[in-house]
Design an enzyme around this catalytic site. Structure first.
Site, PDB file in Angstrom:
ATOM      1  N   GLU A   1       4.957  -5.074   6.987  1.00 14.58           N
ATOM      2  CA  GLU A   1       4.289  -3.989   7.712  1.00 14.58           C
ATOM      3  C   GLU A   1       4.867  -3.775   9.104  1.00 14.58           C
ATOM      4  O   GLU A   1       4.892  -2.670   9.621  1.00 14.58           O
ATOM      5  CB  GLU A   1       2.778  -4.268   7.816  1.00 14.58           C
ATOM      6  CG  GLU A   1       2.017  -4.153   6.500  1.00 14.58           C
ATOM      7  CD  GLU A   1       1.938  -5.450   5.714  1.00 14.58           C
ATOM      8  OE1 GLU A   1       2.743  -6.378   5.966  1.00 14.58           O
ATOM      9  OE2 GLU A   1       1.050  -5.544   4.834  1.00 14.58           O
TER      10      GLU A   1
ATOM     11  N   ALA B   1       0.867  -1.168   0.000  1.00 21.16           N
ATOM     12  CA  ALA B   1       0.000   0.000   0.000  1.00 21.16           C
ATOM     13  C   ALA B   1       0.909   1.225   0.000  1.00 21.16           C
ATOM     14  O   ALA B   1       2.075   1.145   0.410  1.00 21.16           O
ATOM     15  CB  ALA B   1      -0.881  -0.019   1.245  1.00 21.16           C
TER      16      ALA B   1
ATOM     17  N   GLU C   1      -0.807  -9.153  -0.517  1.00 19.70           N
ATOM     18  CA  GLU C   1      -2.219  -9.382  -0.170  1.00 19.70           C
ATOM     19  C   GLU C   1      -3.107  -9.347  -1.404  1.00 19.70           C
ATOM     20  O   GLU C   1      -4.028 -10.149  -1.562  1.00 19.70           O
ATOM     21  CB  GLU C   1      -2.665  -8.333   0.857  1.00 19.70           C
ATOM     22  CG  GLU C   1      -1.921  -8.501   2.179  1.00 19.70           C
ATOM     23  CD  GLU C   1      -2.172  -7.365   3.161  1.00 19.70           C
ATOM     24  OE1 GLU C   1      -1.792  -6.214   2.852  1.00 19.70           O
ATOM     25  OE2 GLU C   1      -2.737  -7.618   4.227  1.00 19.70           O
TER      26      GLU C   1
ATOM     27  N   GLY D   1       0.569  -4.884   0.992  1.00 22.99           N
ATOM     28  CA  GLY D   1      -0.665  -4.909   0.205  1.00 22.99           C
ATOM     29  C   GLY D   1      -0.477  -5.568  -1.158  1.00 22.99           C
ATOM     30  O   GLY D   1      -1.435  -6.098  -1.730  1.00 22.99           O
TER      31      GLY D   1
HETATM   32  N1  CO8 Z   1       4.602   3.168  -0.837  1.00 24.21           N
HETATM   33  C1  CO8 Z   1       4.981   4.325  -1.420  1.00 24.21           C
HETATM   34  N2  CO8 Z   1       6.098   4.462  -2.181  1.00 24.21           N
HETATM   35  C2  CO8 Z   1       6.860   3.360  -2.330  1.00 24.21           C
HETATM   36  C3  CO8 Z   1       6.540   2.122  -1.740  1.00 24.21           C
HETATM   37  C4  CO8 Z   1       5.327   2.040  -0.965  1.00 24.21           C
HETATM   38  N3  CO8 Z   1       4.905   0.909  -0.415  1.00 24.21           N
HETATM   39  N4  CO8 Z   1       7.498   1.232  -2.058  1.00 24.21           N
HETATM   40  C5  CO8 Z   1       8.385   1.880  -2.813  1.00 24.21           C
HETATM   41  N5  CO8 Z   1       8.018   3.168  -2.985  1.00 24.21           N
HETATM   42  C6  CO8 Z   1       8.699   4.229  -3.738  1.00 24.21           C
HETATM   43  C7  CO8 Z   1       9.940   4.710  -2.991  1.00 24.21           C
HETATM   44  O1  CO8 Z   1       9.577   5.658  -2.010  1.00 24.21           O
HETATM   45  C8  CO8 Z   1      10.754   5.300  -4.121  1.00 24.21           C
HETATM   46  O2  CO8 Z   1      10.222   6.554  -4.450  1.00 24.21           O
HETATM   47  P1  CO8 Z   1      11.198   7.849  -4.510  1.00 24.21           P
HETATM   48  O3  CO8 Z   1      12.117   7.533  -5.677  1.00 24.21           O
HETATM   49  O4  CO8 Z   1      10.258   8.959  -4.773  1.00 24.21           O
HETATM   50  O5  CO8 Z   1      11.933   7.899  -3.219  1.00 24.21           O
HETATM   51  C9  CO8 Z   1      10.431   4.374  -5.297  1.00 24.21           C
HETATM   52  O6  CO8 Z   1       9.222   3.693  -4.950  1.00 24.21           O
HETATM   53  C10 CO8 Z   1      11.504   3.311  -5.514  1.00 24.21           C
HETATM   54  O7  CO8 Z   1      11.699   2.626  -4.297  1.00 24.21           O
HETATM   55  P2  CO8 Z   1      13.147   2.378  -3.660  1.00 24.21           P
HETATM   56  O8  CO8 Z   1      14.086   3.477  -4.036  1.00 24.21           O
HETATM   57  O9  CO8 Z   1      12.951   2.115  -2.205  1.00 24.21           O
HETATM   58  O10 CO8 Z   1      13.566   1.044  -4.436  1.00 24.21           O
HETATM   59  P3  CO8 Z   1      14.575  -0.083  -3.948  1.00 24.21           P
HETATM   60  O11 CO8 Z   1      14.801  -0.952  -5.124  1.00 24.21           O
HETATM   61  O12 CO8 Z   1      15.759   0.520  -3.280  1.00 24.21           O
HETATM   62  O13 CO8 Z   1      13.783  -0.900  -2.809  1.00 24.21           O
HETATM   63  C11 CO8 Z   1      11.847  -2.024  -1.881  1.00 24.21           C
HETATM   64  C12 CO8 Z   1      12.647  -1.661  -3.154  1.00 24.21           C
HETATM   65  C13 CO8 Z   1      12.668  -3.013  -1.018  1.00 24.21           C
HETATM   66  C14 CO8 Z   1      10.572  -2.715  -2.337  1.00 24.21           C
HETATM   67  C15 CO8 Z   1      11.535  -0.749  -1.058  1.00 24.21           C
HETATM   68  O14 CO8 Z   1      10.995   0.213  -1.928  1.00 24.21           O
HETATM   69  C16 CO8 Z   1      10.586  -0.945   0.072  1.00 24.21           C
HETATM   70  O15 CO8 Z   1      10.963  -1.485   1.116  1.00 24.21           O
HETATM   71  N6  CO8 Z   1       9.297  -0.511  -0.079  1.00 24.21           N
HETATM   72  C17 CO8 Z   1       8.316  -0.552   0.948  1.00 24.21           C
HETATM   73  C18 CO8 Z   1       7.815  -1.963   1.165  1.00 24.21           C
HETATM   74  C19 CO8 Z   1       6.779  -1.990   2.268  1.00 24.21           C
HETATM   75  O16 CO8 Z   1       7.048  -1.701   3.402  1.00 24.21           O
HETATM   76  N7  CO8 Z   1       5.513  -2.384   1.917  1.00 24.21           N
HETATM   77  C20 CO8 Z   1       4.451  -2.464   2.856  1.00 24.21           C
HETATM   78  C21 CO8 Z   1       3.688  -1.186   2.851  1.00 24.21           C
HETATM   79  S1  CO8 Z   1       2.415  -1.144   4.107  1.00 24.21           S
HETATM   80  C22 CO8 Z   1       1.172  -2.064   3.462  1.00 24.21           C
HETATM   81  O17 CO8 Z   1       1.243  -2.566   2.375  1.00 24.21           O
HETATM   82  C23 CO8 Z   1      -0.051  -2.232   4.329  1.00 24.21           C
HETATM   83  C24 CO8 Z   1      -1.136  -2.945   3.557  1.00 24.21           C
HETATM   84  C25 CO8 Z   1      -2.423  -2.906   4.296  1.00 24.21           C
HETATM   85  C26 CO8 Z   1      -3.248  -1.682   3.979  1.00 24.21           C
HETATM   86  C27 CO8 Z   1      -4.650  -1.955   4.332  1.00 24.21           C
HETATM   87  C28 CO8 Z   1      -5.422  -0.718   4.677  1.00 24.21           C
HETATM   88  C29 CO8 Z   1      -6.758  -1.088   5.244  1.00 24.21           C
END
Ligand code: CO8
Length: 257
Positions: A131, A65, A111, A108
């Site tokens: 998460e 998400a 999921e 997400g």
């Molecule tokens: N949300 C927003 N932006 C994201 C997300 C995300 N989940 N993941 C990546 N991005 C963005 C980064 O911020 C970055 O943007 P910017 O260039 O503007 O800084 C761009 O995508 C590229 O990402 P990275 O530079 O981080 O790329 P890497 O190759 O270095 O890393 C990863 C890749 C490992 C996937 C890393 O991006 C990461 O850890 N992302 C987050 C993963 C995460 O924590 N996901 C869980 C999110 S919480 C969730 O999903 C809850 C679901 C339930 C919701 C239900 C509501 C009821």
């Protein structure tokens, strides 16, 4: 119909939906939800379409998400607005939806893949529920569907540590049905979808419904449900056609009735 965050293509009887927010690794925000639900419900209502494939990019199916969208929200926004509850509508689609997952399927994203009917994984796929590292929990069914798919031990470890599973582990654990070379993933998924779309439409819906019932019922209730649907399908013209075609050694020609 064009969308802001997804691409939708019809390939004969198959609908290909591609998440398309590459700048955010296909993070799921409210616009993605609105686009996806619209596209999947249109697919479900279109009689010319038999199966859908949902995919992302080679780098990310979806990295979760959208953390930036959620970061400032409070309880009233989340609970009061029933944040992301619309995703339940993905599982209400009655025709099959295959997830073709390459790269990251996190939070997400994992999921959403698990809401689909089965997952085909590229060799580079990575699944996780990270998460906990953000101080929160899964919220789109991850704790429940992952536990049902891979069992308590792996689901609990993944939710508590945020550890990712690679494609090989995901296949061994039963989360994905098959692993494919990443470059061929989408084409192979489309072929599988075409195969399904070529089956008798009512039997496709009934098969999907009864396998899903296995996750909602006791064994005895599930078997009774299966038997009723099995009996009911003998009221269709396609059952007559399918069995006649077998006896006559020819392919069946389906009417969807
Ligand atoms: N949300 C927003 N932006 C994201 C997300 C995300 N989940 N993941 C990546 N991005 C963005 C980064 O911020 C970055 O943007 P910017 O260039 O503007 O800084 C761009 O995508 C590229 O990402 P990275 O530079 O981080 O790329 P890497 O190759 O270095 O890393 C990863 C890749 C490992 C996937 C890393 O991006 C990461 O850890 N992302 C987050 C993963 C995460 O924590 N996901 C869980 C999110 S919480 C969730 O999903 C809850 C679901 C339930 C919701 C239900 C509501 C009821």
């Amino acid at each position: 119909m064009t969308y802001e965050t997804i691409l939708v293509e019809r390939r004969g009887p198959v609908t290909l939906v591609t998440l398309n927010r590459p700048q955010a690794l296909n993070a799921l925000n409210s616009q993605v939800l609105a686009d996806l639900i619209h596209a999947l419900e249109a697919f479900d209502a279109d009689e010319s379409q038999g199966c859908a494939v949902l995919t992302g990019s080679e780098k990310a199916f979806a990295a979760g998400a959208d953390i930036k969208e959620m970061s400032t929200k409070g309880f009233a926004d989340m609970y009061g607005g029933n944040f992301f509850a619309g995703y339940d509508r993905v599982t209400a689609v009655r025709k099959p939806v295959i997830a073709a997952v390459a790269g990251y399927a996190l939070g997400g994203g994992c999921e959403l893949a698990m809401m689909c009917d089965f997952i085909l994984a590229g060799e580079n796929a990575k699944f996780g529920q990270p998460e906990i590292k953000l101080g929160v929990t899964p919220g789109m069914g991850g704790s429940q569907r992952l536990a049902r798919a891979v069992g308590k031990a792996k689901a609990m470890e993944m939710c508590l540590t945020g550890r990712m599973m690679d494609a090989a582990e995901a296949e061994r654990a039963g989360l994905v049905s098959r692993i494919l070379p990443t470059a061929e993933l989408v084409e192979e998924a489309l072929k599988t979808a075409e195969l399904i779309a070529g089956m008798a439409p009512l039997a496709v819906k009934a098969n999907k419904e009864m396998v899903n019932a296995a996750f909602e019922t006791t064994l005895a209730q599930g078997i009774a449900f299966e038997r009723r649907l099995f009996h009911a399908i003998f009221g269709t013209e396609d059952q007559k056609e399918g069995m006649a075609a077998f006896v006559e050694k020819r392919p069946g020609v389906w009417k969807g009735r």
